[in-house]
Design a protein around this motif. Structure first.
Motif, PDB file in Angstrom:
ATOM      1  N   ASP A  67       0.822  -1.200   0.000  1.00  0.00           N
ATOM      2  CA  ASP A  67       0.000   0.000   0.000  1.00  0.00           C
ATOM      3  C   ASP A  67       0.862   1.259   0.000  1.00  0.00           C
ATOM      4  O   ASP A  67       0.500   2.274  -0.611  1.00  0.00           O
ATOM      5  N   ALA A  68       1.982   1.210   0.696  1.00  0.00           N
ATOM      6  CA  ALA A  68       2.884   2.362   0.715  1.00  0.00           C
ATOM      7  C   ALA A  68       3.325   2.717  -0.698  1.00  0.00           C
ATOM      8  O   ALA A  68       3.309   3.894  -1.101  1.00  0.00           O
ATOM      9  N   LEU A  69       3.702   1.707  -1.478  1.00  0.00           N
ATOM     10  CA  LEU A  69       4.123   1.950  -2.859  1.00  0.00           C
ATOM     11  C   LEU A  69       2.960   2.451  -3.717  1.00  0.00           C
ATOM     12  O   LEU A  69       3.115   3.397  -4.502  1.00  0.00           O
ATOM     13  N   ILE A  70       1.797   1.816  -3.591  1.00  0.00           N
ATOM     14  CA  ILE A  70       0.635   2.218  -4.379  1.00  0.00           C
ATOM     15  C   ILE A  70       0.254   3.665  -4.081  1.00  0.00           C
ATOM     16  O   ILE A  70       0.005   4.468  -4.991  1.00  0.00           O
ATOM     17  N   LEU A  71       0.231   4.029  -2.802  1.00  0.00           N
ATOM     18  CA  LEU A  71      -0.150   5.384  -2.417  1.00  0.00           C
ATOM     19  C   LEU A  71       0.867   6.411  -2.909  1.00  0.00           C
ATOM     20  O   LEU A  71       0.496   7.528  -3.291  1.00  0.00           O
ATOM     21  N   ALA A 215      -4.395  11.971   3.822  1.00  0.00           N
ATOM     22  CA  ALA A 215      -5.793  11.869   3.405  1.00  0.00           C
ATOM     23  C   ALA A 215      -6.020  10.612   2.564  1.00  0.00           C
ATOM     24  O   ALA A 215      -6.990   9.877   2.777  1.00  0.00           O
ATOM     25  N   LEU A 216      -5.113  10.328   1.640  1.00  0.00           N
ATOM     26  CA  LEU A 216      -5.284   9.183   0.738  1.00  0.00           C
ATOM     27  C   LEU A 216      -5.367   7.863   1.499  1.00  0.00           C
ATOM     28  O   LEU A 216      -6.115   6.961   1.116  1.00  0.00           O
ATOM     29  N   ARG A 217      -4.626   7.728   2.581  1.00  0.00           N
ATOM     30  CA  ARG A 217      -4.644   6.474   3.344  1.00  0.00           C
ATOM     31  C   ARG A 217      -5.951   6.312   4.120  1.00  0.00           C
ATOM     32  O   ARG A 217      -6.265   5.230   4.602  1.00  0.00           O
ATOM     33  N   ASN A 218      -6.697   7.403   4.260  1.00  0.00           N
ATOM     34  CA  ASN A 218      -7.887   7.419   5.112  1.00  0.00           C
ATOM     35  C   ASN A 218      -9.113   7.807   4.281  1.00  0.00           C
ATOM     36  O   ASN A 218      -9.770   8.809   4.529  1.00  0.00           O
ATOM     37  N   TYR A 219      -9.369   7.002   3.237  1.00  0.00           N
ATOM     38  CA  TYR A 219     -10.526   7.195   2.352  1.00  0.00           C
ATOM     39  C   TYR A 219     -10.464   8.502   1.564  1.00  0.00           C
ATOM     40  O   TYR A 219     -11.472   8.947   1.019  1.00  0.00           O
ATOM     41  N   GLY A 220      -9.313   9.139   1.520  1.00  0.00           N
ATOM     42  CA  GLY A 220      -9.210  10.420   0.829  1.00  0.00           C
ATOM     43  C   GLY A 220      -9.723  11.576   1.648  1.00  0.00           C
ATOM     44  O   GLY A 220      -9.976  12.659   1.113  1.00  0.00           O
ATOM     45  N   SER A 221      -9.854  11.372   2.938  1.00  0.00           N
ATOM     46  CA  SER A 221     -10.471  12.369   3.813  1.00  0.00           C
ATOM     47  C   SER A 221      -9.420  13.206   4.528  1.00  0.00           C
ATOM     48  O   SER A 221      -8.567  12.673   5.238  1.00  0.00           O
ATOM     49  N   LYS A 224     -12.947  14.703   8.905  1.00  0.00           N
ATOM     50  CA  LYS A 224     -13.926  13.634   9.050  1.00  0.00           C
ATOM     51  C   LYS A 224     -15.154  13.861   8.181  1.00  0.00           C
ATOM     52  O   LYS A 224     -15.781  14.930   8.231  1.00  0.00           O
ATOM     53  N   TYR A 225     -15.484  12.833   7.382  1.00  0.00           N
ATOM     54  CA  TYR A 225     -16.660  12.776   6.509  1.00  0.00           C
ATOM     55  C   TYR A 225     -16.566  13.695   5.296  1.00  0.00           C
ATOM     56  O   TYR A 225     -17.541  13.835   4.559  1.00  0.00           O
ATOM     57  N   TYR A 226     -15.405  14.301   5.059  1.00  0.00           N
ATOM     58  CA  TYR A 226     -15.201  15.121   3.868  1.00  0.00           C
ATOM     59  C   TYR A 226     -14.046  14.503   3.076  1.00  0.00           C
ATOM     60  O   TYR A 226     -12.928  14.377   3.605  1.00  0.00           O
ATOM     61  N   ASN A 227     -14.299  14.120   1.850  1.00  0.00           N
ATOM     62  CA  ASN A 227     -13.343  13.338   1.060  1.00  0.00           C
ATOM     63  C   ASN A 227     -12.788  14.172  -0.087  1.00  0.00           C
ATOM     64  O   ASN A 227     -13.432  14.357  -1.112  1.00  0.00           O
ATOM     65  N   LYS A 228     -11.600  14.668   0.106  1.00  0.00           N
ATOM     66  CA  LYS A 228     -10.959  15.534  -0.878  1.00  0.00           C
ATOM     67  C   LYS A 228     -10.439  14.744  -2.072  1.00  0.00           C
ATOM     68  O   LYS A 228     -10.352  15.259  -3.189  1.00  0.00           O
ATOM     69  N   TYR A 229     -10.067  13.486  -1.834  1.00  0.00           N
ATOM     70  CA  TYR A 229      -9.488  12.637  -2.871  1.00  0.00           C
ATOM     71  C   TYR A 229     -10.227  11.299  -2.912  1.00  0.00           C
ATOM     72  O   TYR A 229     -10.944  10.942  -1.976  1.00  0.00           O
ATOM     73  N   ILE A 230     -10.002  10.557  -4.004  1.00  0.00           N
ATOM     74  CA  ILE A 230     -10.449   9.162  -4.051  1.00  0.00           C
ATOM     75  C   ILE A 230      -9.342   8.331  -3.409  1.00  0.00           C
ATOM     76  O   ILE A 230      -8.330   8.024  -4.033  1.00  0.00           O
TER      77      ILE A 230
END
Length: 366
Positions: A67-71, A215-221, A224-230
């Motif tokens: 996941d580190a590499l993918i992110l 943010a990317l590791r945490n649902y793009g958030s 809390k509950y606001y998702n800036k990224y996919i």
């Protein structure tokens, strides 16, 4: 020589982690009672301590090394099918991360002496679609980062270090995880700094990328509950961070012990076997101590007969793996030679000088 009475294991995680378990048990009670199990203080403290340990501004804890590499790749938002240069003999996770990020892995052969990517061969593989280089510090030996950085700067390429096997490895006192734009670590249990399960991290000196990766590791958030990224769900677990904090304080001791065992191999093993090379200024940490022999499989069995366990890292080159067989049409002869001849010898934190000398004796009598 008669067979060795006591089995010499290749690895034993219970023995490896025994020095750290009592403190872990004590602190686990406080962790449980605190009742904060996701992205709490243990992760925050470990991130700060690991960043300080290697000399970088930011550490972002994630679920595992893949996941580190993918992110890292996702953070740059490269165009789909962009090309990423990677060594042809790396562990499959490095290549898998490129594929899963929607990019194309371009294989470059390693130097046969170091097993790391050969900078002299990189430029001929660069095209208009090349966006990054992933140097892999294989077995705990640092890549030739000065040469790689010159090439990356010349062609405006990003560098993502794969440091999964190389915690504390360095060139002229500068540690891996500080050379690249982004750098990926694994804390898989067998690593020099290993957790009690899967765990990983990303390091960087780039403030904006660090904020984005958190943010990317945490649902793009980013809140809390606001998702800036996919994003994805890939957070370093609090209980793993707790254990890693304990073990991190002994990383220098672990590294020194493995380097000492490696020095015994280097001085006691016959020159009939190809041993790792030493380079001036390079501090290798020997996550794996490998030798090479054209009679590798016979040698492995010979050691097994005397109660000595070994491993092969890795038995089949990436371009020959069934899941990847249609990805490349080239031959990678150097990679194949390494994969066909390499043998990994016992070199864990729990091994003793006497055990390593016994291994040398049995090998030399082969």
């Amino acid at each position: 020589m008669s067979p060795i009475d006591n089995l010499i294991e290749y690895e034993n995680l219970q023995k490896l982690n025994a020095p750290f378990i009592e403190e872990f048990k004590d602190k686990s009670v406080t962790f449980y009672e605190r009742g904060w199990y996701i992205l709490g203080n243990e992760v925050k403290y470990f991130e700060n301590e690991f960043a300080q340990n290697i000399g970088v501004k930011h550490c972002i804890g994630v679920a595992n090394g893949l996941d580190a590499l993918i992110l890292c790749l996702k953070a740059f938002e490269f165009k789909k099918d962009s090309e990423v240069i990677v060594p042809s003999n790396t562990y499959i996770a490095t290549i898998l991360s490129i594929v899963l990020a929607g990019l194309k892995p371009v294989l470059v052969e390693p130097r046969i002496e170091t097993y790391n990517i050969n900078p002299d061969l990189i430029e001929k593989k660069i095209t208009g679609k090349t966006v990054a280089i992933i140097p892999v510090h294989l077995y705990g030996k640092t890549c030739e980062m000065d040469s790689i950085n010159i090439i990356a700067k010349k062609y405006n390429l990003k560098i993502i270090e794969d440091c999964a096997q190389a915690h504390s490895a360095s060139i002229n006192k500068k540690q891996v995880g500080t050379f690249g734009d982004l750098n990926a670590f694994s804390f898989y249990p067998t690593k020099n700094l290993g957790a009690l399960g899967d765990a990983g991290a990303i390091t960087t000196n780039d403030d904006e990328l660090a904020e984005k990766l958190r943010a990317l590791r945490n649902y793009g958030s980013d809140r809390k509950y606001y998702n800036k990224y996919i994003g994805i769900n890939s957070r370093l677990d609090e209980i793993q961070a707790l254990f890693l904090r304990i073990k991190l304080r002994s990383l220098d001791k672990i590294t020194s012990h493995k380097q000492h065992l490696a020095s015994i191999y280097m001085s006691h093993l016959s020159n009939d076997f190809i041993k790792p090379i030493k380079q001036s200024g390079y501090e290798d940490v020997f996550h794996i101590f490998n030798i090479r022999s054209n009679r590798r499989d016979e040698l492995k069995q010979h050691l097994e007969n005397f109660g000595i366990k070994t491993e092969i890292h890795y038995p089949l080159a990436p371009h020959l793996q069934e899941g990847y067989k249609n990805m490349w049409v080239e031959n990678f002869a150097i990679s194949e030679e390494i994969h066909n001849t390499t043998l990994s010898l016992p070199i864990s934190f729990f091994h003793t000088e006497e055990q390593i000398k016994k291994v040398c004796e049995v090998i030399n009598n082969f």
